[in-house]
Design a protein around this motif. Structure first.
Motif, PDB file in Angstrom:
ATOM      1  N   GLU A 259      12.366   2.475   0.652  1.00 15.10           N
ATOM      2  CA  GLU A 259      11.809   3.351  -0.887  1.00 15.10           C
ATOM      3  C   GLU A 259      10.225   3.700  -0.222  1.00 15.10           C
ATOM      4  OE1 GLU A 259      10.635   2.586  -5.379  1.00 15.10           O
ATOM      5  OE2 GLU A 259      12.087   1.079  -4.314  1.00 15.10           O
ATOM      6  N   GLU A 261       6.492   5.610  -1.155  1.00 18.83           N
ATOM      7  CA  GLU A 261       5.558   6.173  -2.259  1.00 18.83           C
ATOM      8  C   GLU A 261       4.216   6.519  -1.774  1.00 18.83           C
ATOM      9  OE1 GLU A 261       3.624   4.163  -6.298  1.00 18.83           O
ATOM     10  OE2 GLU A 261       5.782   4.176  -6.155  1.00 18.83           O
ATOM     11  N   GLN A 262       3.452   7.409  -2.113  1.00 21.76           N
ATOM     12  CA  GLN A 262       2.343   7.970  -1.673  1.00 21.76           C
ATOM     13  C   GLN A 262       2.098   8.126  -0.186  1.00 21.76           C
ATOM     14  OE1 GLN A 262      -0.934   5.503  -3.173  1.00 21.76           O
ATOM     15  NE2 GLN A 262       0.138   5.370  -5.173  1.00 21.76           N
ATOM     16  N   LEU A 266       6.700   1.669   0.661  1.00 19.61           N
ATOM     17  CA  LEU A 266       6.448   0.810  -0.607  1.00 19.61           C
ATOM     18  C   LEU A 266       6.961  -0.580  -0.398  1.00 19.61           C
ATOM     19  CD1 LEU A 266       5.528   0.755  -3.692  1.00 19.61           C
ATOM     20  CD2 LEU A 266       7.974   1.104  -4.153  1.00 19.61           C
TER      21      LEU A 266
END
Length: 409
Positions: A259, A261-262, A266
């Motif tokens: 996963e 994110e940004q 994550l």
């Protein structure tokens, strides 16, 4: 300095812990694992040819302190008992089978894995010419050092952290340095006019030419290198250093289905990823900052602290990572320590001493302090944390900011 191990004769088929990446986070993780589980087997796989180094030294001490060598910034990771497999790329990660595959088609099983792959220099389309340098690792240092001597004309493209530091370093060894950047002033994305104006005077007094409003279109290679801007006059140089920022090395994680994110991997509070027994630390980890929320940070203190925390958890001592990383730099005779989001897109409140040579800068989003920068002010990071914590909890009136940290203290 560490040398690559002989893979066929020494590499085992499985290790308790495998660390992918060869930077500070990898070193700290290996040390933490050794403290928590001295008998555990650890393998560090890195795509560069050197063992972990204290990376700030690449743009600071190696240029600014006479006699400093790469050996002086070697972290001595082999002392942890970890095996180092250098100059080797991990091409695939399979969380289901707990294996990684290397560029020479070896498959290695792990009990727990740490992704500490860091970031790579952002690249653009340029001629294939050895005089064009991206600056990130020890090989880049060796190469740039071999190109530069007294009077070498070096053009640096970029107006940020690395560009500002390497400009100071190259100037210190006698190069004829110019810096070319699109903004009005060097480092204006971080500093207000009061500091960028001062830095302009300092850099130019040291013989560094600062060229604002420069947007690179292309580079031509001939007897000299020629920088062609989108508008304006071309620039000739003997050597070009491109300091255009960095990109997190997350391909392995993405292809493994972790996963994201940004722009990072994550992780939870123990730095575990979405895959069992797979952790991430340093530049690539998107974590929950206790003061600022979820973010990804490319600074040394984050690599050190997250590498240590991940290593302890991997070795069985569950360790939460609850840390707001600091960062710092020295720019000729000035320096700073900083915490949080120090960007001038926030409103900046400045508190200066009477001599106007030291300051504390507060970066505000509404009434919330999102960052604190201490200019020529030392030993106040803990106070800056207290300010940000009080602000987060709504317990700090802005009228009290000026009294919280003494500039120059």
């Amino acid at each position: 300095m560490s040398n690559p191990i002989e893979v066929k004769s020494t590499l085992k088929p499985a290790y308790d812990h495998v660390i992918v990446g060869g930077g500070v986070a990898a070193d700290k993780a290996a040390r933490a694992i050794r403290e928590e589980a001295p008998e555990a087997s650890v393998l560090i796989i890195s795509d560069v040819g050197d063992g972990p180094l204290y990376r700030p030294g690449l743009s600071k001490d190696l240029w600014l302190k006479a006699g400093t060598t790469l050996e002086d910034i070697d972290l001595g990771t082999t002392q942890t008992g970890a095996e180092l497999l250098l100059g080797t790329t991990v091409t695939a990660l399979d969380p289901a089978s707990h294996t990684v595959t290397t560029s020479d088609d070896q498959q290695i099983r792990y009990g727990r894995l740490l992704l500490a792959t860091g970031a790579s220099a952002r690249r653009i389309d340029t001629p294939d010419d050895d005089r064009i340098v991206y600056y990130r690792n020890a090989d880049d240092y060796r190469h740039l050092r071999s190109l530069v001597s007294e009077g070498t004309r070096v053009a640096i493209v970029g107006g940020g952290y690395i560009a500002s530091e390497i400009a100071a370093g190259l100037s210190a060894v006698g190069a004829d340095v110019s810096v070319h950047f699109p903004n009005n002033r060097l480092l204006e994305q971080m500093f207000p006019d009061s500091i960028t104006g001062h830095l302009t005077e300092v850099y130019e007094s040291k013989g560094v030419s600062l060229n604002s409003g420069f947007r690179l279109s292309s580079i031509r290679a001939g007897r000299k290198l020629t920088l062609e801007p989108e508008t304006g006059e071309a620039v000739e140089a003997d050597v070009v250093v491109l300091g255009l920022g960095a990109i997190p090395n997350v391909r392995l994680a993405e292809e493994a289905g972790l996963e994201m994110e940004q722009g990072g991997v994550l992780v939870d509070e123990t730095l575990q990823t979405s895959a069992p027994d797979v952790y991430a630390a340093g530049d690539i980890a998107t974590f929950e900052d206790p003061l600022l929320g979820r973010r990804r940070v490319e600074h040394m203190a984050n690599a050190e602290r997250s590498g240590d925390a991940a290593g302890r958890t991997m070795a069985g001592n569950r360790t939460g990572y609850r840390y707001t990383p600091l960062f710092w730099s020295d720019l000729f005779d000035d320096g700073y320590e900083a915490l949080g989001e120090t960007r001038t897109s926030h409103r900046v409140e400045e508190v200066w001493n009477d001599a106007h040579d030291a300051a504390v800068l507060y970066y505000l989003d509404g009434d919330r302090v999102r960052g604190v920068l201490m200019w020529n002010t030392w030993g106040a990071v803990s106070k800056a944390r207290e300010v940000m914590e009080a602000s987060k909890e709504g317990q700090l009136p802005l009228s009290e900011l000026a009294d919280r940290i003494t500039p120059g203290g």
